[in-house]
Structure formats: structure tokens, C-alpha cells
Write a protein that holds these residues in place. Structure first.
Motif, mmCIF file in Angstrom:
data_model
loop_
_atom_site.group_PDB
_atom_site.id
_atom_site.type_symbol
_atom_site.label_atom_id
_atom_site.label_comp_id
_atom_site.label_asym_id
_atom_site.label_seq_id
_atom_site.Cartn_x
_atom_site.Cartn_y
_atom_site.Cartn_z
ATOM 1 N N ALA A 1 6.393 13.479 -8.302
ATOM 2 C CA ALA A 1 5.577 11.938 -8.333
ATOM 3 C C ALA A 1 6.492 10.966 -7.603
ATOM 4 O O ALA A 1 6.046 10.248 -6.877
ATOM 5 N N ALA A 2 7.704 10.893 -7.860
ATOM 6 C CA ALA A 2 8.690 9.987 -7.153
ATOM 7 C C ALA A 2 8.830 9.974 -5.836
ATOM 8 O O ALA A 2 8.811 9.174 -5.020
ATOM 9 N N VAL A 3 8.895 11.497 -5.309
ATOM 10 C CA VAL A 3 8.918 11.792 -3.816
ATOM 11 C C VAL A 3 7.540 11.252 -3.129
ATOM 12 O O VAL A 3 7.429 10.669 -2.111
ATOM 13 N N ARG A 4 6.289 11.656 -3.846
ATOM 14 C CA ARG A 4 5.208 11.255 -3.335
ATOM 15 C C ARG A 4 5.087 9.717 -3.037
ATOM 16 O O ARG A 4 4.549 9.280 -2.045
ATOM 17 N N SER A 5 5.552 8.961 -4.126
ATOM 18 C CA SER A 5 5.478 7.673 -4.068
ATOM 19 C C SER A 5 6.513 6.812 -2.754
ATOM 20 O O SER A 5 5.994 6.191 -2.116
ATOM 21 N N ILE A 6 7.655 7.516 -2.564
ATOM 22 C CA ILE A 6 8.394 7.005 -1.721
ATOM 23 C C ILE A 6 7.902 7.533 -0.218
ATOM 24 O O ILE A 6 7.772 6.503 0.737
ATOM 25 N N LEU A 7 7.333 8.368 -0.224
ATOM 26 C CA LEU A 7 6.544 9.012 1.156
ATOM 27 C C LEU A 7 5.435 8.046 1.313
ATOM 28 O O LEU A 7 5.189 7.937 2.847
ATOM 29 N N SER A 8 4.605 7.667 0.562
ATOM 30 C CA SER A 8 3.565 6.972 0.485
ATOM 31 C C SER A 8 3.984 5.370 1.095
ATOM 32 O O SER A 8 3.293 4.782 1.843
ATOM 33 N N SER A 9 4.856 4.891 0.232
ATOM 34 C CA SER A 9 5.469 3.816 0.771
ATOM 35 C C SER A 9 5.977 3.526 2.276
ATOM 36 O O SER A 9 5.973 2.529 2.834
ATOM 37 N N LEU A 10 6.377 4.815 2.719
ATOM 38 C CA LEU A 10 6.885 4.759 4.081
ATOM 39 C C LEU A 10 5.588 5.254 5.166
ATOM 40 O O LEU A 10 6.088 5.194 6.229
ATOM 41 N N GLY A 11 4.431 5.432 4.591
ATOM 42 C CA GLY A 11 3.272 5.641 5.345
ATOM 43 C C GLY A 11 2.913 6.875 5.966
ATOM 44 O O GLY A 11 2.438 7.300 6.508
ATOM 45 N N TYR A 12 3.869 7.763 5.038
ATOM 46 C CA TYR A 12 3.383 9.413 5.543
ATOM 47 C C TYR A 12 2.538 9.992 4.672
ATOM 48 O O TYR A 12 1.966 11.096 5.059
ATOM 49 N N ILE A 13 2.151 9.327 3.636
ATOM 50 C CA ILE A 13 0.992 9.790 2.672
ATOM 51 C C ILE A 13 0.001 8.520 2.324
ATOM 52 O O ILE A 13 0.589 7.296 2.048
ATOM 53 N N PRO A 14 -1.458 8.378 2.719
ATOM 54 C CA PRO A 14 -2.164 7.423 2.484
ATOM 55 C C PRO A 14 -1.803 6.941 1.117
ATOM 56 O O PRO A 14 -2.029 7.900 -0.018
ATOM 57 N N ALA A 15 -1.975 5.518 0.908
ATOM 58 C CA ALA A 15 -1.742 4.920 -0.419
ATOM 59 C C ALA A 15 -2.885 5.374 -1.562
ATOM 60 O O ALA A 15 -2.402 5.673 -2.758
ATOM 61 N N ASP A 16 -4.108 5.534 -0.986
ATOM 62 C CA ASP A 16 -5.172 5.734 -1.782
ATOM 63 C C ASP A 16 -5.151 7.326 -2.283
ATOM 64 O O ASP A 16 -5.733 7.679 -3.507
ATOM 65 N N LEU A 17 -4.137 8.179 -1.735
ATOM 66 C CA LEU A 17 -4.006 9.483 -2.438
ATOM 67 C C LEU A 17 -2.685 9.960 -3.469
ATOM 68 O O LEU A 17 -2.477 10.913 -3.842
ATOM 69 N N THR A 18 -2.148 8.534 -3.388
ATOM 70 C CA THR A 18 -0.833 8.669 -4.360
ATOM 71 C C THR A 18 -1.135 8.061 -5.919
ATOM 72 O O THR A 18 -1.610 6.796 -5.634
ATOM 73 N N THR A 19 -0.741 8.658 -6.812
ATOM 74 C CA THR A 19 -1.053 8.087 -8.096
ATOM 75 C C THR A 19 0.077 8.062 -8.937
ATOM 76 O O THR A 19 1.017 8.992 -8.555
ATOM 77 N N PRO A 20 0.341 7.522 -10.104
ATOM 78 C CA PRO A 20 1.591 7.401 -10.544
ATOM 79 C C PRO A 20 1.571 8.719 -11.646
ATOM 80 O O PRO A 20 2.355 8.418 -12.747
#
Length: 383
Positions: free
Chosen positions: A13-32
């Protein structure tokens, strides 16, 4: 920690959150979600990030990828920066500070993203010159002042003249130069193994041939490892920094799942933002040109990469990929002693060319080891 496809938990989850903040994953596909799963889209995002950062593109989050993810989270001004001897701060914000100070004419050493003693010294000098408290703390006051400053150095790369002057002061001779030779792999890591031939053995053999030639010219040589050791890239860089080496030569032999992978590639420190070791780039080009002329290998060109060994050394460093053990043509060459002698000769001559700086240079591929010894003896009066 290693994270792969199918893993799950808070680390994923932490890796997904970082990649989302960097624009590699759309924010709406990232959950906590604390039980997030390492899915295909995360795998693709990790590979894209690795490719952009010059890391090994395998989709696995290991220590190097995780450290790079952490560094990438920070932009200049996100946090207070300062020098700490026990746990030095690293990050893209540190690299941005180093680049900015270098543009203004301050010597931060290698633009490596590590807030070390050299960066601390440069920051304090900037603060003194600007009438700020010279506490070495990059906080809000220093950030605002830095933003108001125009560039004092424009065009080209600010460290170029400094690096060239250091090389000029050390003279054209080889005697006394301190050279670190880094045979990659080691210990239980043999690298690629084909028909009983191990990449690590060939690399160590070339390192010894190069070491002997360099010692004959009066250079001091140091290996980063023994046959049973396999230090990390950071540990290998520390060896070079500790002895204040003049240059670092890292030797590698590659491989591929396809037998079509073939050729010679050479690497120096550099980032996509333009930070680089100019003298390292020059050395990489000289090595590449000399080896191509002598070996006739397929040209896979010279590239910049932010790999730790290249980034953390405080002197010019190059990594030389001496072909693919999985390619029959490269393998046939690599197992020949005369070929390995040719490689050692070529690297040695390239190092000599770095210090000749255009003075009395013979044509590429024509300067032999005997010629070089004679040149050194005539220059020093030794026999």
C-alpha cells in the motif's frame, strides 16, 4: 524487503501511494487499504519508475528501488535539510539543492543527492555570502533567498571547469595515480553462467590483468573486492572515497534471455535532469572508443545512469559492460586470453588519454602497452 506481484500488505500500500503521488498510478485507483495487493498495474508502474530512474527494470521492489522511491518523494522546500554525520539525508530535494548551488558557482562535489560534508560546506559559504546565518540548515529563509537569486552560471555544466582543472593539476603522467578497479559480482553471485563459464571469473581475471599493467606504469591500484566477497555498490564506492582515488573502473559482463543480446556499452554518472560527472563522461567515451577500435564489438553506445557506484563516488567513475556471455560471438571472445589482454590494454590506454588532454595523442586503437611504458619512462627518466 522484496515485494513482487501477488504480495500484499501495508508495504505494498505504501509503494502504491508513493507511485500515485509521483503520477505513475491514477489517484482514483489508489486506496489506503492496508491489505493492498501487488497487482499488474502496480507492477507496470514500478517498471516504469525503474526505467525512468535508471534502475534494473524487473518490477521487483528491492532495497535500491525502495530507496529511490523514498528519494523521489521530496522536492526542494518540502523539508528542512541539514548535514548529519550519522545518518545523512538523501533525496531529490538534496540533488536539486546541489544543482542550484553548483549553478551559482559553489562546489558541492558530485551531484549525488546525498547531503554530505561537501554540500554542507557549500551551503554555509552561500549563507555567509548572502548575509544569512551560516548554520548549514536549509530552511525557509535560505529557500526564499535562493529562489530570489538569478543564475550566476548559465550554459554547459557548472562542474566541468572544476573537474578539468583537478585533472590538469594532477598532470599527464600515470605514476602515482590512484585507480580503483571494481570487479562486479563476487562471492556466491557468479552472474551469468554459460557452458560452465562464469561471468564473475572472467571479470576477476580481466581486473587482475588490468591491475598488473597499471602497476607496471607506476599507478597505485586497489580492488573493491576479493574472490569471495560481494560488497554492495555503496560499499564499493566507499572504498574509492576512503582512499581518495583518481578514477574508478567498474567491470561487468552482461547476459540476456535472448542469444541476440550482444556488444559493448559504457556508463557514467548522470541524471535526466542534466546532472553528470563531465570528466566521468569523458572517460567513458575514451574507454568506449578505445575498446571498440581494438575489439570490433557491437557498439551499444555510452549512457548516463544514476547507479549508486557511479553516483556515490567523489571522482570520475565508469562502468564497462564487456559483452554478453549468453551471446556465442561475445562468449567466444571473452574466453580467449588474448582478448582479455586486449581489453586490459584498451582500458589502460583510455585512462592515459584522459590525462593527456589532447597532448601528443596517438590515433585511437594504435597505442600499445609497450608504447605506453616507453612514453612513461621517457617522461620520468626511468628505465
Amino acid at each position: 524487503m522484496l515485494l513482487r506481484r501477488g504480495d500484499h500488505g501495508p508495504s505494498v500500500a505504501a509503494v502504491r501511494s508513493i507511485l500515485s503521488s509521483l503520477g505513475y498510478i491514477p489517484a482514483d485507483l489508489t486506496t489506503p487499504d492496508a491489505d493492498a495487493v501487488y497487482t499488474a498495474d502496480l507492477y507496470d508502474a514500478v517498471r516504469s519508475f525503474q526505467q525512468n530512474r535508471g534502475l534494473i527494470v524487473d518490477g521487483v521492489v528491492g532495497s535500491m528501488t525502495l530507496a529511490s522511491l523514498t528519494d523521489a518523494r521530496y522536492t526542494l522546500g518540502d523539508r528542512t535539510l541539514a548535514y548529519a554525520l550519522s545518518a545523512q539525508m538523501t533525496g531529490d530535494d538534496v540533488m536539486a539543492l546541489q544543482e542550484r548551488l553548483a549553478e551559482l558557482g559553489y562546489d558541492t562535489g558530485q551531484t549525488d543527492g546525498v547531503f554530505g560534508a561537501k554540500t554542507d560546506e557549500a551551503l554555509r559559504e552561500y549563507q555567509r555570502n548572502r548575509g544569512l546565518p551560516d548554520d548549514g540548515v536549509f530552511g525557509r529563509q535560505t529557500l526564499e533567498d535562493l529562489r530570489r537569486m538569478g543564475r550566476m552560471v548559465t550554459g554547459g555544466r557548472p562542474n566541468f571547469l572544476r573537474e578539468k582543472e583537478i585533472a590538469r593539476q594532477r598532470g599527464p603522467g600515470l605514476r602515482g595515480k590512484r585507480i580503483v578497479i571494481d570487479p562486479s559480482l563476487g562471492g556466491d553471485d557468479y552472474g551469468w553462467v554459460v557452458d560452465g563459464v562464469r561471468a564473475s571469473d572472467l571479470i576477476f581475471d580481466i581486473a587482475h590483468r588490468l591491475e598488473g599493467r597499471m602497476a607496471a606504469t607506476g599507478m597505485e591500484t586497489f580492488l573493491t573486492r576479493g574472490e569471495s566477497d560481494n560488497p554492495s555498490q555503496a560499499q564499493r564506492a566507499n572504498v574509492a572515497n576512503r582512499i581518495d582515488a583518481d578514477i574508478v573502473l567498474s567491470l561487468h559482463i552482461d547476459g540476456s534471455s535472448s542469444a541476440l543480446g550482444q556488444g559493448l556499452a559504457t556508463f557514467h554518472f548522470g541524471t535526466d535532469s542534466g546532472s553528470s560527472s563531465t570528466l566521468g563522461e569523458t572517460l567513458a567515451q575514451l574507454v568506449h572508443r578505445e575498446l571498440l577500435a581494438r575489439t570490433k564489438m557491437v557498439d551499444c553506445r555510452v549512457h548516463h545512469r544514476p547507479w549508486d557506484l557511479l553516483r556515490l563516488t567523489q571522482m570520475p567513475a565508469v562502468r564497462i559492460e564487456l559483452g554478453y556471455l549468453t551471446n556465442p560471438v561475445d562468449r567466444e571472445a571473452l574466453i580467449r586470453e588474448d582478448f582479455r589482454d586486449t581489453v586490459a590494454d584498451g582500458i589502460l590506454v583510455a585512462v592515459k588519454r584522459l590525462y593527456l588532454d589532447g597532448r601528443d595523442e596517438p590515433h585511437t586503437g594504435t597505442f600499445t602497452f609497450k608504447d605506453l611504458l616507453a612514453y612513461e619512462q621517457s617522461r620520468t627518466g626511468l628505465s
